[in-house]
Design a protein around this motif. Structure first.
Motif, mmCIF file in Angstrom:
data_model
loop_
_atom_site.group_PDB
_atom_site.id
_atom_site.type_symbol
_atom_site.label_atom_id
_atom_site.label_comp_id
_atom_site.label_asym_id
_atom_site.label_seq_id
_atom_site.Cartn_x
_atom_site.Cartn_y
_atom_site.Cartn_z
ATOM 1 N N PRO A 158 0.830 -1.206 0.000
ATOM 2 C CA PRO A 158 0.000 0.000 0.000
ATOM 3 C C PRO A 158 0.860 1.249 0.000
ATOM 4 O O PRO A 158 2.039 1.207 0.377
ATOM 5 N N ARG A 203 -2.755 -1.733 7.601
ATOM 6 C CA ARG A 203 -1.759 -1.901 6.550
ATOM 7 C C ARG A 203 -1.032 -3.247 6.613
ATOM 8 O O ARG A 203 -0.477 -3.700 5.615
ATOM 9 N N TRP A 226 -6.359 -2.991 2.483
ATOM 10 C CA TRP A 226 -6.052 -2.977 1.054
ATOM 11 C C TRP A 226 -6.350 -4.314 0.385
ATOM 12 O O TRP A 226 -6.621 -4.361 -0.810
ATOM 13 N N SER A 235 -9.925 2.848 2.721
ATOM 14 C CA SER A 235 -9.669 1.517 2.173
ATOM 15 C C SER A 235 -9.344 1.586 0.695
ATOM 16 O O SER A 235 -8.401 0.932 0.211
ATOM 17 N N LEU A 284 -5.810 2.988 0.220
ATOM 18 C CA LEU A 284 -4.787 1.996 0.541
ATOM 19 C C LEU A 284 -4.622 0.973 -0.590
ATOM 20 O O LEU A 284 -3.524 0.464 -0.820
ATOM 21 N N ALA A 285 -5.734 0.676 -1.276
ATOM 22 C CA ALA A 285 -5.720 -0.379 -2.299
ATOM 23 C C ALA A 285 -5.404 0.133 -3.695
ATOM 24 O O ALA A 285 -5.462 -0.643 -4.653
#
Length: 314
Positions: free
Chosen positions: A53, A101, A109, A159, A162-163
């Motif tokens: 991430p 994470r 993620w 989310s 992060l992905a």
């Protein structure tokens, strides 16, 4: 001490998450496509294995970035930023480590790209928002924020951020807790688990498992009792708890415990009372039959003479 009744003799099988449907085969008569017209290839396994991430300091200074930061704040300090929806002493980051994470600690993620998905827990296809709502209802022992609330939108934004760059519909390495083939050499044992807890867990979580506070706030979460997750949370299942413990506990020293120790201490933790499953219908046996009919759940079973799920919290 012996805890196991015949109904609980554990022949353990690792649980697997929902998998995306296989792509349909191409027609037998279809010609091989020219390179220039080739569709985007499916994400390679190498991509799935190497995803990382973005760093926290790269959140953009934009209105979207502001929402991402709010989601991160909710995730790491749920008690402050989503207090109206929390009914215990936990934060989201207690189970999803390193602000969501860390691989093998149910990172956000790896979850984002797997929804919508069917969940047997509630018998229908869930959106990611609904999955987040379930966390508030069960793990946080609270109530579900509305799907269009700022809390859910912020958590979705965090989310999603992060992905970024991760393939969708692919079970990324590090997703969830590592349960594949993870079975104990012997059935989990309460007495052995108590010894593991005393030597490896009590320092942080307290001798009574009720966590530790500084200035009235938990710095280490309670593992059972009224301020912990309830009987509907995924962590009450032995395989989830054991896999999380094996990969991540003691904190910062994941992998230190043997497989047997992880299963034994998961048994010890999950054999204590905690808040009632919000789906409770007034009868422990009927609630177990409907929602907990699994060898991985101790709800509705008798451990050391106590019927789990009958209260009071202890």
């Amino acid at each position: 001490m012996r805890w196991l009744t015949p109904v609980l003799a554990l022949t353990l099988a690792a649980c697997s998450g929902s998998s995306p449907p296989a792509a349909p085969a191409a027609p037998a008569t279809a010609p091989a496509p020219a390179k220039a017209a080739t569709a985007s290839p499916a994400p390679s396994k190498d991509v799935a294995k190497t995803f990382t991430p973005p760093p926290a300091d790269s959140i953009p200074d934009t209105p979207f970035g502001k929402m991402v930061r709010e989601g991160r704040a909710i995730f790491t300090d749920t008690q402050t930023h989503a207090k109206a929806y929390v009914g215990n002493g936990l934060n989201c980051s207690n189970c999803h480590l390193d602000a969501g994470r860390l691989p093998n600690a149910a990172p956000l993620w790896a979850a984002w790209g797997m929804y919508p998905a069917y969940r047997s827990k509630n018998g229908h296809v869930n959106t990611f928002a609904e999955r987040l709502q379930g966390c508030f209802r069960y793990s946080m022992n609270g109530k579900a924020p509305p799907p269009d609330s700022e809390v859910i939108v912020a958590l979705e934004s965090y989310s999603y951020w992060l992905a970024q760059g991760a393939p969708t519909g692919v079970a990324l390495a590090g997703r969830g807790y590592p349960k594949q083939g993870f079975k104990p050499p012997q059935p989990p044992d309460f007495a052995r688990g108590q010894k593991v807890f005393e030597t490896s867990c009590a320092l942080c979580h307290g001798k009574d498992g009720q966590g530790q506070k500084v200035a009235g706030r938990y710095v280490f979460p309670p593992l059972w009792g009224p301020d912990s997750f309830n009987w509907g949370a995924g962590m009450h299942q032995l395989n989830n708890a054991a896999a999380f413990i094996k990969a991540n506990m003691p904190l910062g020293r994941g992998g230190m415990l043997s497989d047997q120790d992880a299963w034994d201490v998961a048994m010890f933790m999950d054999a204590h009372e905690r808040p009632q499953d919000p789906r409770f219908n007034g009868n422990v046996a009927e609630t177990r039959k409907k929602y907990h009919d699994s060898k991985m759940s101790l709800y509705g079973t008798v451990v050391n003479g106590h019927l789990l799920g009958s209260g009071p919290d202890r």
